[in-house]
Design a protein around this motif. Sequence first.
Motif, PDB file in Angstrom:
ATOM      1  N   PRO A 222       0.796  -1.233   0.000  1.00 61.06           N
ATOM      2  CA  PRO A 222       0.000   0.000   0.000  1.00 61.06           C
ATOM      3  C   PRO A 222       0.823   1.275   0.000  1.00 61.06           C
ATOM      4  CG  PRO A 222      -0.093  -1.111   2.134  1.00 61.06           C
ATOM      5  CD  PRO A 222       0.545  -2.064   1.180  1.00 61.06           C
ATOM      6  N   MET A 223       2.014   1.226   0.551  1.00 58.40           N
ATOM      7  CA  MET A 223       2.843   2.432   0.583  1.00 58.40           C
ATOM      8  C   MET A 223       3.628   2.556  -0.721  1.00 58.40           C
ATOM      9  SD  MET A 223       1.976   3.707   3.434  1.00 58.40           S
ATOM     10  CE  MET A 223       3.204   4.975   3.689  1.00 58.40           C
ATOM     11  N   THR A 224       4.654   1.734  -0.872  1.00 53.86           N
ATOM     12  CA  THR A 224       5.505   1.782  -2.057  1.00 53.86           C
ATOM     13  C   THR A 224       6.323   0.504  -2.162  1.00 53.86           C
ATOM     14  OG1 THR A 224       7.345   2.947  -3.110  1.00 53.86           O
ATOM     15  CG2 THR A 224       7.265   2.983  -0.716  1.00 53.86           C
ATOM     16  N   LEU A 225       6.717   0.187  -3.384  1.00 57.67           N
ATOM     17  CA  LEU A 225       7.580  -0.972  -3.616  1.00 57.67           C
ATOM     18  C   LEU A 225       9.050  -0.660  -3.372  1.00 57.67           C
ATOM     19  CD1 LEU A 225       6.190  -2.672  -6.860  1.00 57.67           C
ATOM     20  CD2 LEU A 225       6.601  -3.789  -4.669  1.00 57.67           C
ATOM     21  N   GLU A 226       9.358   0.599  -3.193  1.00 52.99           N
ATOM     22  CA  GLU A 226      10.764   1.007  -3.138  1.00 52.99           C
ATOM     23  C   GLU A 226      11.581   0.260  -2.084  1.00 52.99           C
ATOM     24  OE1 GLU A 226      13.459   5.095  -2.786  1.00 52.99           O
ATOM     25  OE2 GLU A 226      11.274   5.195  -2.964  1.00 52.99           O
ATOM     26  N   PRO A 227      11.106   0.089  -0.828  1.00 51.63           N
ATOM     27  CA  PRO A 227      11.915  -0.643   0.159  1.00 51.63           C
ATOM     28  C   PRO A 227      12.199  -2.078  -0.264  1.00 51.63           C
ATOM     29  CG  PRO A 227      10.143   0.558   1.241  1.00 51.63           C
ATOM     30  CD  PRO A 227       9.860   0.603  -0.228  1.00 51.63           C
ATOM     31  N   VAL A 228      11.226  -2.714  -0.908  1.00 50.54           N
ATOM     32  CA  VAL A 228      11.427  -4.088  -1.366  1.00 50.54           C
ATOM     33  C   VAL A 228      12.480  -4.131  -2.464  1.00 50.54           C
ATOM     34  CG1 VAL A 228      10.324  -6.131  -2.354  1.00 50.54           C
ATOM     35  CG2 VAL A 228       9.048  -4.674  -0.764  1.00 50.54           C
ATOM     36  N   LEU A 229      12.363  -3.226  -3.423  1.00 50.40           N
ATOM     37  CA  LEU A 229      13.323  -3.193  -4.523  1.00 50.40           C
ATOM     38  C   LEU A 229      14.717  -2.854  -4.023  1.00 50.40           C
ATOM     39  CD1 LEU A 229      11.147  -1.348  -7.204  1.00 50.40           C
ATOM     40  CD2 LEU A 229      11.624  -3.795  -7.031  1.00 50.40           C
ATOM     41  N   ASP A 230      14.815  -1.961  -3.047  1.00 51.37           N
ATOM     42  CA  ASP A 230      16.119  -1.623  -2.470  1.00 51.37           C
ATOM     43  C   ASP A 230      16.760  -2.840  -1.820  1.00 51.37           C
ATOM     44  OD1 ASP A 230      15.952   0.981  -3.284  1.00 51.37           O
ATOM     45  OD2 ASP A 230      15.299   1.774  -1.343  1.00 51.37           O
ATOM     46  N   ALA A 231      15.951  -3.626  -1.086  1.00 54.37           N
ATOM     47  CA  ALA A 231      16.478  -4.817  -0.424  1.00 54.37           C
ATOM     48  C   ALA A 231      16.930  -5.858  -1.441  1.00 54.37           C
ATOM     49  CB  ALA A 231      15.415  -5.410   0.505  1.00 54.37           C
ATOM     50  N   LEU A 232      16.175  -5.988  -2.543  1.00 52.43           N
ATOM     51  CA  LEU A 232      16.536  -6.963  -3.562  1.00 52.43           C
ATOM     52  C   LEU A 232      17.839  -6.586  -4.264  1.00 52.43           C
ATOM     53  CD1 LEU A 232      13.070  -7.737  -5.226  1.00 52.43           C
ATOM     54  CD2 LEU A 232      14.377  -9.175  -3.658  1.00 52.43           C
ATOM     55  N   GLU A 233      18.132  -5.299  -4.335  1.00 49.83           N
ATOM     56  CA  GLU A 233      19.378  -4.871  -4.961  1.00 49.83           C
ATOM     57  C   GLU A 233      20.591  -5.205  -4.104  1.00 49.83           C
ATOM     58  OE1 GLU A 233      19.182  -0.764  -5.918  1.00 49.83           O
ATOM     59  OE2 GLU A 233      17.772  -1.032  -7.583  1.00 49.83           O
ATOM     60  N   GLN A 234      20.381  -5.355  -2.813  1.00 49.68           N
ATOM     61  CA  GLN A 234      21.479  -5.667  -1.903  1.00 49.68           C
ATOM     62  C   GLN A 234      21.612  -7.187  -1.796  1.00 49.68           C
ATOM     63  OE1 GLN A 234      21.357  -3.327   1.803  1.00 49.68           O
ATOM     64  NE2 GLN A 234      19.725  -2.114   0.855  1.00 49.68           N
ATOM     65  N   HIS A 235      22.397  -7.763  -2.683  1.00 51.93           N
ATOM     66  CA  HIS A 235      22.516  -9.214  -2.724  1.00 51.93           C
ATOM     67  C   HIS A 235      23.024  -9.786  -1.416  1.00 51.93           C
ATOM     68  CE1 HIS A 235      22.423  -9.938  -7.363  1.00 51.93           C
ATOM     69  NE2 HIS A 235      21.431  -9.194  -6.932  1.00 51.93           N
ATOM     70  N   VAL A 236      23.785  -9.008  -0.661  1.00 53.22           N
ATOM     71  CA  VAL A 236      24.284  -9.510   0.618  1.00 53.22           C
ATOM     72  C   VAL A 236      23.123  -9.779   1.572  1.00 53.22           C
ATOM     73  CG1 VAL A 236      24.599  -7.198   1.619  1.00 53.22           C
ATOM     74  CG2 VAL A 236      25.966  -9.111   2.454  1.00 53.22           C
ATOM     75  N   VAL A 237      22.039  -9.009   1.438  1.00 45.15           N
ATOM     76  CA  VAL A 237      20.854  -9.240   2.267  1.00 45.15           C
ATOM     77  C   VAL A 237      20.214 -10.574   1.907  1.00 45.15           C
ATOM     78  CG1 VAL A 237      18.513  -8.439   2.755  1.00 45.15           C
ATOM     79  CG2 VAL A 237      20.400  -6.798   2.673  1.00 45.15           C
ATOM     80  N   LEU A 238      20.004 -10.791   0.607  1.00 42.91           N
ATOM     81  CA  LEU A 238      19.405 -12.053   0.170  1.00 42.91           C
ATOM     82  C   LEU A 238      20.308 -13.231   0.508  1.00 42.91           C
ATOM     83  CD1 LEU A 238      18.023 -10.973  -3.319  1.00 42.91           C
ATOM     84  CD2 LEU A 238      16.760 -11.251  -1.186  1.00 42.91           C
TER      85      LEU A 238
END
Length: 344
Positions: free
Chosen positions: A250-266
């Motif tokens: 409901p807010m934005t996809l931006e936090p999800v996309l930011d996390a996906l860009e950080q492969h070290v997180v995944l």
Amino acid sequence: MSQERRMAVLSAIVEDYVQTSEPVGSKALLDRHQLNVSAATVRNDMAALEDEGLIIAPHTSAGRIPTDAGYRLFVDRLQAIRPMSRGERAAITDYLEGADDLDVVLDSTVRLLSTLTRQVAVVQYPSLTRSTVKHIELVPMSETRLMVVVIMGTGRVEQRVVPTGVDYLAPQGADALASARGRVNAATRDRRLAEALDSLRTLHDEDVETEDALTAGVIGVVEAALAEERATKVTLAGTANLARSSSDFPMTLEPVLDALEQHVVLLKLLSVEADQEAPGVSVRIGSENPVTGLQGTSLVTSGYGAGDEQVGAVGVLGPTRMDYPATMAQVRAVATYLSRIVDA
């Protein structure tokens, strides 16, 4: 009996909400599901589920949607992972059949899984610390150069050309090389890389028949492979699928996309699954994800490996409004087939 009936109501709400993305009311439940109770009973069960924090009423809607806790209970109460159809299993086999290069295999894996689930698929490259040495090949390139090829049990290959003081192309050198190849493989075969490295160092120090430059070259390749462990990576596909579920964020996809860009997180999330000794499918729902940007998502993962050894993990990330039974089956099937490939 009332508790089982409430769980049936919860399951029906989860199934309907996943399918329609609309809050589910008591009338819809009675119309779509064989609950065999009155509307008043369903309303009472829904009130009890709401009191338990398993469903909520969004805004002023008369319908209800599952909470993270509701999804968690639904997943935990699944009696078994729904089996895939013969056609679905055949599609996996056909899509991945014939690939032998590790990069190609993993790229095909994430593309297939994102297509099957219509979510973001991610796979962790095999961890070299868990890899074993399958074979070491020694190939003379010239009178003064030798190629060392280390083949891991996961299919990963490391190689380098090293200088030597022996002409291994000459008949006498060829005999010496064949003998050295046998001793090197005897010292390393089926050992983890760190153990193989220790055995090679012992061979280097004690074996007077094998040229020092040769064993030093093999040691260098194994050391380089272990050093590369720090750069273990992930690959993903299907990020665009998140756009199809934008209403679930409901807010934005931006936090999800930011996390996906950080492969070290995944990598950190997937490494937890690869560290598990028992194979199986793991599901993290919403707030169970430690990464802030991913707390509106669910992550379904399964480890893969060679034999009993898990060397990596494969998974799917999407909104919490996910078809968990189907996704769990698809992730498990792809992980199983990937295990067969790396164990071949």
